[in-house]
Design a protein around this motif. Structure first.
Motif, PDB file in Angstrom:
ATOM      1  N   ILE A 248     -10.351   2.649  -7.116  1.00 38.78           N
ATOM      2  CA  ILE A 248     -11.451   3.584  -6.885  1.00 38.78           C
ATOM      3  C   ILE A 248     -12.215   3.274  -5.610  1.00 38.78           C
ATOM      4  CG2 ILE A 248     -11.780   4.101  -9.328  1.00 38.78           C
ATOM      5  CD1 ILE A 248     -14.139   2.164  -9.331  1.00 38.78           C
ATOM      6  N   ASP A 249     -11.864   2.216  -4.923  1.00 38.29           N
ATOM      7  CA  ASP A 249     -12.552   1.831  -3.689  1.00 38.29           C
ATOM      8  C   ASP A 249     -12.688   3.042  -2.760  1.00 38.29           C
ATOM      9  OD1 ASP A 249     -12.939   0.727  -0.932  1.00 38.29           O
ATOM     10  OD2 ASP A 249     -12.797  -1.181  -1.988  1.00 38.29           O
ATOM     11  N   SER A 250     -13.891   3.258  -2.242  1.00 36.45           N
ATOM     12  CA  SER A 250     -14.162   4.437  -1.416  1.00 36.45           C
ATOM     13  C   SER A 250     -13.389   4.429  -0.096  1.00 36.45           C
ATOM     14  CB  SER A 250     -15.666   4.539  -1.128  1.00 36.45           C
ATOM     15  OG  SER A 250     -16.129   3.388  -0.439  1.00 36.45           O
ATOM     16  N   ARG A 251     -12.854   3.273   0.266  1.00 30.39           N
ATOM     17  CA  ARG A 251     -12.088   3.198   1.514  1.00 30.39           C
ATOM     18  C   ARG A 251     -10.632   3.591   1.335  1.00 30.39           C
ATOM     19  NH1 ARG A 251     -13.559  -2.983   2.399  1.00 30.39           N
ATOM     20  NH2 ARG A 251     -13.051  -2.845   0.170  1.00 30.39           N
ATOM     21  N   MET A 252     -10.230   3.783   0.093  1.00 26.96           N
ATOM     22  CA  MET A 252      -8.848   4.169  -0.194  1.00 26.96           C
ATOM     23  C   MET A 252      -8.742   5.694  -0.205  1.00 26.96           C
ATOM     24  SD  MET A 252      -6.944   1.521  -0.437  1.00 26.96           S
ATOM     25  CE  MET A 252      -5.503   1.964  -1.401  1.00 26.96           C
ATOM     26  N   LEU A 253      -8.030   6.242   0.772  1.00 28.81           N
ATOM     27  CA  LEU A 253      -7.862   7.689   0.914  1.00 28.81           C
ATOM     28  C   LEU A 253      -6.363   8.001   0.918  1.00 28.81           C
ATOM     29  CD1 LEU A 253     -10.497   8.165   3.768  1.00 28.81           C
ATOM     30  CD2 LEU A 253     -10.826   8.628   1.325  1.00 28.81           C
ATOM     31  N   PRO A 254      -5.736   7.975  -0.260  1.00 30.67           N
ATOM     32  CA  PRO A 254      -4.267   8.046  -0.303  1.00 30.67           C
ATOM     33  C   PRO A 254      -3.661   9.318   0.268  1.00 30.67           C
ATOM     34  CG  PRO A 254      -5.217   8.201  -2.517  1.00 30.67           C
ATOM     35  CD  PRO A 254      -6.315   7.794  -1.601  1.00 30.67           C
ATOM     36  N   THR A 255      -4.302  10.469   0.065  1.00 29.58           N
ATOM     37  CA  THR A 255      -3.707  11.687   0.626  1.00 29.58           C
ATOM     38  C   THR A 255      -3.774  11.684   2.150  1.00 29.58           C
ATOM     39  OG1 THR A 255      -5.815  12.867   0.364  1.00 29.58           O
ATOM     40  CG2 THR A 255      -4.191  13.092  -1.400  1.00 29.58           C
ATOM     41  N   ARG A 256      -4.747  10.951   2.702  1.00 29.27           N
ATOM     42  CA  ARG A 256      -4.850  10.890   4.164  1.00 29.27           C
ATOM     43  C   ARG A 256      -3.815   9.943   4.753  1.00 29.27           C
ATOM     44  NH1 ARG A 256     -10.731  10.338   6.834  1.00 29.27           N
ATOM     45  NH2 ARG A 256     -10.965  12.139   5.435  1.00 29.27           N
ATOM     46  N   PHE A 257      -3.697   8.717   4.172  1.00 33.41           N
ATOM     47  CA  PHE A 257      -2.771   7.785   4.820  1.00 33.41           C
ATOM     48  C   PHE A 257      -1.310   8.018   4.440  1.00 33.41           C
ATOM     49  CE2 PHE A 257      -4.424   4.842   1.358  1.00 33.41           C
ATOM     50  CZ  PHE A 257      -3.232   4.683   0.657  1.00 33.41           C
ATOM     51  N   THR A 258      -1.057   8.872   3.439  1.00 33.38           N
ATOM     52  CA  THR A 258       0.328   9.283   3.177  1.00 33.38           C
ATOM     53  C   THR A 258       0.613  10.682   3.726  1.00 33.38           C
ATOM     54  OG1 THR A 258      -0.241  10.243   1.015  1.00 33.38           O
ATOM     55  CG2 THR A 258       0.450   7.921   1.045  1.00 33.38           C
ATOM     56  N   GLN A 259      -0.426  11.328   4.238  1.00 35.31           N
ATOM     57  CA  GLN A 259      -0.285  12.684   4.807  1.00 35.31           C
ATOM     58  C   GLN A 259       0.363  13.640   3.804  1.00 35.31           C
ATOM     59  OE1 GLN A 259      -1.293  13.799   8.411  1.00 35.31           O
ATOM     60  NE2 GLN A 259      -2.632  12.326   7.384  1.00 35.31           N
ATOM     61  N   THR A 260      -0.036  13.527   2.540  1.00 36.42           N
ATOM     62  CA  THR A 260       0.461  14.435   1.515  1.00 36.42           C
ATOM     63  C   THR A 260      -0.475  15.629   1.378  1.00 36.42           C
ATOM     64  OG1 THR A 260      -0.580  12.943  -0.094  1.00 36.42           O
ATOM     65  CG2 THR A 260       1.810  12.782   0.188  1.00 36.42           C
ATOM     66  N   ASN A 261       0.017  16.650   0.692  1.00 33.72           N
ATOM     67  CA  ASN A 261      -0.688  17.917   0.669  1.00 33.72           C
ATOM     68  C   ASN A 261      -1.005  18.342  -0.755  1.00 33.72           C
ATOM     69  OD1 ASN A 261      -1.804  20.264   1.853  1.00 33.72           O
ATOM     70  ND2 ASN A 261      -0.137  20.315   3.356  1.00 33.72           N
ATOM     71  N   VAL A 262      -1.604  19.516  -0.889  1.00 30.69           N
ATOM     72  CA  VAL A 262      -1.913  20.091  -2.191  1.00 30.69           C
ATOM     73  C   VAL A 262      -0.644  20.144  -3.050  1.00 30.69           C
ATOM     74  CG1 VAL A 262      -2.555  22.230  -3.361  1.00 30.69           C
ATOM     75  CG2 VAL A 262      -3.877  21.449  -1.385  1.00 30.69           C
ATOM     76  N   GLY A 263      -0.738  19.617  -4.272  1.00 33.41           N
ATOM     77  CA  GLY A 263       0.376  19.701  -5.202  1.00 33.41           C
ATOM     78  C   GLY A 263       1.421  18.621  -5.065  1.00 33.41           C
TER      79      GLY A 263
END
Length: 255
Positions: free
Chosen positions: A40-55
């Motif tokens: 839950i760490d606020s610095r973890m942005l998985p969709t950003r660093f994996t460049q994944t999209n909706v769905g």
């Protein structure tokens, strides 16, 4: 809240229309590719660093990116994490599960301190839900960690793989780049693969190689992302030099 409200207004004027189109596109035929467990760490942005999209992914977050072992939930006791596994891998037939830990994890830093029996006593755990959560579901990570202390992390650790007959070994930070707490974080990330494999409702898919479990680790202060390579028995940074061999491993092992 003022920052969030301003952010929502910016979203309305910039990316909302694009996202709505993506939502409509996956409405009747969602095809998520991964169940992604992270912190839950606020610095973890998985969709950003994996460049994944909706769905693209189911994302489950908790303190310490833990997946409690199946023996914690007998009878009618339930938890979000196994429910997410069932929803993702059984109901939606997702074929890949990813656990992503990270450096300077506050939950793992606390877990390191909980090696002190007095600090981890039942009386102290009753004062802190976070302490109780980590003591209950991350003790196996501490046990693995303690195996490495006498040999200064120079010998590999053995983890159970997807089935009782499948195991893998891991060298933890062989280049001695990370702090002692970050080494515990890497061990904890790998331990969750073993915990995931303990669920009976996943067994047939795992035995038939219809479901695969992976580990990533994110270094907060360099932005580097590591993939645990079973071929190389260690976390390897995903970069221009290593991408081809990691991509080949994924294709060979998990296709």
């Amino acid at each position: 809240m003022d920052k969030l409200l301003k952010g929502i207004m910016k979203y309305r004027s910039t990316v909302r229309d694009t996202m709505v189109k993506q939502f409509l596109k996956v409405k009747d035929n969602p095809t998520p590719k991964a169940v992604f467990f992270t912190c839950i760490d606020s610095r973890m942005l998985p969709t950003r660093f994996t460049q994944t999209n909706v769905g693209d992914m189911f994302i489950i977050r908790n303190a310490g990116n833990l997946v409690p072992h199946s023996h914690c939930f007998p009878d009618e006791q339930n938890s979000n994490e196994p429910a997410a596994l069932e929803l993702g891998c059984v109901v939606n037939d997702i074929r890949h599960i990813i656990v992503c830990g990270h450096s300077d994890c506050k939950a793992i830093n606390l877990l390191y301190k909980l090696r002190d029996p007095e600090f981890a006593s039942k009386e102290n755990r009753r004062l802190s839900p976070l302490r109780s959560w980590m003591c209950t579901h991350a003790q196996s990570s501490i046990d693995k960690f303690e195996e490495s202390i006498p040999n200064d992390f120079n010998k590999p650790l053995l983890f159970q793989g997807e089935t009782p007959l499948r195991k893998f070994v891991a060298y933890i930070d062989p280049d001695k780049k990370f702090s002692i707490e970050d080494r515990l974080s890497q061990i904890n990330t790998l331990q969750q693969l073993q915990n995931i494999a303990s669920y009976g409702f996943l067994r047939k898919k795992l035995e038939k190689h219809q479901l695969h479990i992976h580990a990533l680790w994110f270094d907060i202060y360099t932005g580097e992302i590591y993939y645990f390579s079973r071929r190389h028995k260690r976390f390897i940074v995903i970069d221009e030099e290593n991408f081809a061999k990691l991509f080949e491993e994924v294709i060979v092992y998990y296709s």
